[in-house]
Each structure stands twice: as C-alpha cells, then as structure tokens.
Motif scaffolding. Structure first.
Motif, PDB file in Angstrom:
ATOM      1  N   MET A 297       6.672  19.658 -12.627  1.00  0.00           N
ATOM      2  CA  MET A 297       6.331  18.394 -12.000  1.00  0.00           C
ATOM      3  C   MET A 297       5.690  18.682 -10.651  1.00  0.00           C
ATOM      4  SD  MET A 297       8.699  15.043 -11.390  1.00  0.00           S
ATOM      5  CE  MET A 297       8.300  14.331 -12.961  1.00  0.00           C
ATOM      6  N   THR A 298       4.698  17.919 -10.297  1.00  0.00           N
ATOM      7  CA  THR A 298       4.010  18.132  -9.030  1.00  0.00           C
ATOM      8  C   THR A 298       4.902  17.712  -7.870  1.00  0.00           C
ATOM      9  OG1 THR A 298       3.016  15.932  -9.115  1.00  0.00           O
ATOM     10  CG2 THR A 298       1.750  17.737 -10.086  1.00  0.00           C
ATOM     11  N   ALA A 299       4.494  18.082  -6.664  1.00  0.00           N
ATOM     12  CA  ALA A 299       5.278  17.777  -5.470  1.00  0.00           C
ATOM     13  C   ALA A 299       5.225  16.294  -5.108  1.00  0.00           C
ATOM     14  CB  ALA A 299       4.804  18.623  -4.309  1.00  0.00           C
ATOM     15  N   THR A 300       4.216  15.583  -5.591  1.00  0.00           N
ATOM     16  CA  THR A 300       4.135  14.134  -5.362  1.00  0.00           C
ATOM     17  C   THR A 300       3.687  13.448  -6.649  1.00  0.00           C
ATOM     18  OG1 THR A 300       1.835  14.190  -4.604  1.00  0.00           O
ATOM     19  CG2 THR A 300       3.535  14.355  -2.908  1.00  0.00           C
ATOM     20  N   THR A 301       4.100  12.209  -6.775  1.00  0.00           N
ATOM     21  CA  THR A 301       3.701  11.379  -7.899  1.00  0.00           C
ATOM     22  C   THR A 301       3.338  10.013  -7.362  1.00  0.00           C
ATOM     23  OG1 THR A 301       5.186  12.539  -9.406  1.00  0.00           O
ATOM     24  CG2 THR A 301       4.463  10.354 -10.086  1.00  0.00           C
TER      25      THR A 301
ATOM     26  N   ILE B  50      14.179   6.736  -2.495  1.00  0.00           N
ATOM     27  CA  ILE B  50      12.879   6.056  -2.490  1.00  0.00           C
ATOM     28  C   ILE B  50      12.422   5.837  -1.055  1.00  0.00           C
ATOM     29  CG2 ILE B  50      11.653   3.906  -3.028  1.00  0.00           C
ATOM     30  CD1 ILE B  50      13.437   3.734  -5.579  1.00  0.00           C
ATOM     31  N   ALA B  51      13.320   5.346  -0.205  1.00  0.00           N
ATOM     32  CA  ALA B  51      12.951   5.108   1.192  1.00  0.00           C
ATOM     33  C   ALA B  51      12.479   6.392   1.864  1.00  0.00           C
ATOM     34  CB  ALA B  51      14.136   4.506   1.952  1.00  0.00           C
ATOM     35  N   VAL B  52      13.222   7.471   1.673  1.00  0.00           N
ATOM     36  CA  VAL B  52      12.889   8.752   2.308  1.00  0.00           C
ATOM     37  C   VAL B  52      11.619   9.361   1.712  1.00  0.00           C
ATOM     38  CG1 VAL B  52      13.671  11.142   2.586  1.00  0.00           C
ATOM     39  CG2 VAL B  52      15.251   9.255   3.015  1.00  0.00           C
ATOM     40  N   CYS B  53      11.561   9.423   0.397  1.00  0.00           N
ATOM     41  CA  CYS B  53      10.482  10.156  -0.274  1.00  0.00           C
ATOM     42  C   CYS B  53       9.180   9.367  -0.400  1.00  0.00           C
ATOM     43  CB  CYS B  53      10.944  10.627  -1.643  1.00  0.00           C
ATOM     44  SG  CYS B  53      12.305  11.806  -1.528  1.00  0.00           S
TER      45      CYS B  53
ATOM     46  N   VAL C  14       5.359   9.076  -4.091  1.00  0.00           N
ATOM     47  CA  VAL C  14       6.720   9.596  -3.940  1.00  0.00           C
ATOM     48  C   VAL C  14       6.649  11.116  -3.968  1.00  0.00           C
ATOM     49  CG1 VAL C  14       9.051   9.564  -4.885  1.00  0.00           C
ATOM     50  CG2 VAL C  14       7.580   7.573  -5.180  1.00  0.00           C
ATOM     51  N   ARG C  15       7.204  11.736  -2.947  1.00  0.00           N
ATOM     52  CA  ARG C  15       7.190  13.202  -2.874  1.00  0.00           C
ATOM     53  C   ARG C  15       8.545  13.765  -3.259  1.00  0.00           C
ATOM     54  NH1 ARG C  15      10.231  14.600   1.124  1.00  0.00           N
ATOM     55  NH2 ARG C  15      10.446  13.278   2.934  1.00  0.00           N
ATOM     56  N   ARG C  16       8.529  15.006  -3.611  1.00  0.00           N
ATOM     57  CA  ARG C  16       9.750  15.735  -3.960  1.00  0.00           C
ATOM     58  C   ARG C  16      10.638  15.818  -2.719  1.00  0.00           C
ATOM     59  NH1 ARG C  16      10.385  19.368  -8.096  1.00  0.00           N
ATOM     60  NH2 ARG C  16      12.069  20.856  -7.813  1.00  0.00           N
ATOM     61  N   PRO C  17      11.930  15.490  -2.829  1.00  0.00           N
ATOM     62  CA  PRO C  17      12.812  15.600  -1.659  1.00  0.00           C
ATOM     63  C   PRO C  17      13.062  17.058  -1.292  1.00  0.00           C
ATOM     64  CG  PRO C  17      14.066  14.932  -3.590  1.00  0.00           C
ATOM     65  CD  PRO C  17      12.621  14.978  -4.005  1.00  0.00           C
ATOM     66  N   THR C  18      13.396  17.265  -0.051  1.00  0.00           N
ATOM     67  CA  THR C  18      13.741  18.613   0.412  1.00  0.00           C
ATOM     68  C   THR C  18      15.249  18.822   0.266  1.00  0.00           C
ATOM     69  OG1 THR C  18      14.172  17.918   2.682  1.00  0.00           O
ATOM     70  CG2 THR C  18      11.884  18.529   2.140  1.00  0.00           C
ATOM     71  N   THR C  19      15.660  20.065   0.303  1.00  0.00           N
ATOM     72  CA  THR C  19      17.087  20.374   0.245  1.00  0.00           C
ATOM     73  C   THR C  19      17.812  19.748   1.434  1.00  0.00           C
ATOM     74  OG1 THR C  19      16.655  22.423  -0.944  1.00  0.00           O
ATOM     75  CG2 THR C  19      18.769  22.263   0.190  1.00  0.00           C
ATOM     76  N   LYS C  20      17.185  19.763   2.592  1.00  0.00           N
ATOM     77  CA  LYS C  20      17.796  19.151   3.785  1.00  0.00           C
ATOM     78  C   LYS C  20      18.018  17.654   3.561  1.00  0.00           C
ATOM     79  CE  LYS C  20      17.250  18.627   8.755  1.00  0.00           C
ATOM     80  NZ  LYS C  20      16.445  18.937   9.937  1.00  0.00           N
ATOM     81  N   GLU C  21      17.051  16.974   2.951  1.00  0.00           N
ATOM     82  CA  GLU C  21      17.204  15.540   2.685  1.00  0.00           C
ATOM     83  C   GLU C  21      18.323  15.277   1.674  1.00  0.00           C
ATOM     84  OE1 GLU C  21      12.598  14.269   3.634  1.00  0.00           O
ATOM     85  OE2 GLU C  21      13.139  14.939   1.607  1.00  0.00           O
TER      86      GLU C  21
ATOM     87  N   ILE D   6      14.512  11.489 -10.414  1.00  0.00           N
ATOM     88  CA  ILE D   6      15.389  12.341 -11.219  1.00  0.00           C
ATOM     89  C   ILE D   6      14.596  13.516 -11.798  1.00  0.00           C
ATOM     90  CG2 ILE D   6      16.756  12.412 -13.345  1.00  0.00           C
ATOM     91  CD1 ILE D   6      17.701   9.538 -12.573  1.00  0.00           C
ATOM     92  N   GLY D   7      13.360  13.258 -12.182  1.00  0.00           N
ATOM     93  CA  GLY D   7      12.502  14.325 -12.707  1.00  0.00           C
ATOM     94  C   GLY D   7      12.297  15.448 -11.709  1.00  0.00           C
ATOM     95  N   PHE D   8      12.240  15.132 -10.421  1.00  0.00           N
ATOM     96  CA  PHE D   8      12.108  16.177  -9.407  1.00  0.00           C
ATOM     97  C   PHE D   8      13.306  17.123  -9.444  1.00  0.00           C
ATOM     98  CE2 PHE D   8       9.416  13.062  -6.786  1.00  0.00           C
ATOM     99  CZ  PHE D   8       8.223  13.677  -7.111  1.00  0.00           C
TER     100      PHE D   8
END
Length: 100
Positions: A1-5, A60-63, A25-32, A87-89
């Motif tokens: 999956m790409t880093a953003t969708t 959703i708000a963060v990403c 929507v971007r992939r969340p980071t581990t920190k997030e 969830i796919g991320f």
C-alpha cells in the motif's frame, strides 16, 4: 500500500474554512500510534479485523490533517471507507525489503 491514499468524499465536508471533496490520508507513524495508544481495529474470534470507530476517528484527524470537528461531518459511507484505508496501512508493510 502506498504511503498516502486519496479518498473522494461522497458528501463534502468543511475543514479549515474550506469545503473538501476528497481527503488525502497518509500512513500513520509509529510515534502517532503510540500517542493514540490504540490500533484502529481489534481482531474477531476468527482473526478478522473489526473497526474501532472512536480510534479510527482519531487516526482520520491526524492522518488527513483535519480537525476532529470535520471528522464528525463525515458521511457514514466515507467514514467506513476511510476506516478500511487506515486499517490497510496496518496490514501491509510500507515497502518490501530488498532481496539478497
């Protein structure tokens, strides 16, 4: 999956004073993930993911970079689609490691 969708919204929402017809929507980071302190899903008895709506709305708000008040405007079909994007991320690696 790409880093953003990019998800085209079925029903536009307002965020930051602008009408939005799509959300990137971007992939969340581990920190997030650690900050939110939950995954956007749990696993059912048969190991299938089950959406956690409260947690998904935080992601959703963060990403997507929109306020929580804008998340509350989402049509249910858009909320569901965005939940599965997020969830796919978590279900696919960001990239494939190089083979030796």
């Amino acid at each position: 999956m790409t880093a953003t969708t990019v998800h085209p919204l079925n029903v536009p929402i307002t965020a930051h004073g602008e009408q939005l017809t799509e959300l990137e929507v971007r992939r969340p980071t581990t920190k997030e993930v650690r900050t939110i302190k939950a995954l956007p899903y749990t696993l059912s008895e048969n190991s299938m993911p089950v959406v956690e709506p409260d947690v998904v709305c935080k992601y959703i708000a963060v990403c997507a970079g929109i306020p929580q008040s804008s998340v509350e405007q989402l049509d249910l079909a858009d909320l569901n689609a965005l939940a599965w994007i997020l969830i796919g991320f978590f279900m696919t690696p960001a990239s494939t490691p190089p083979s030796a």
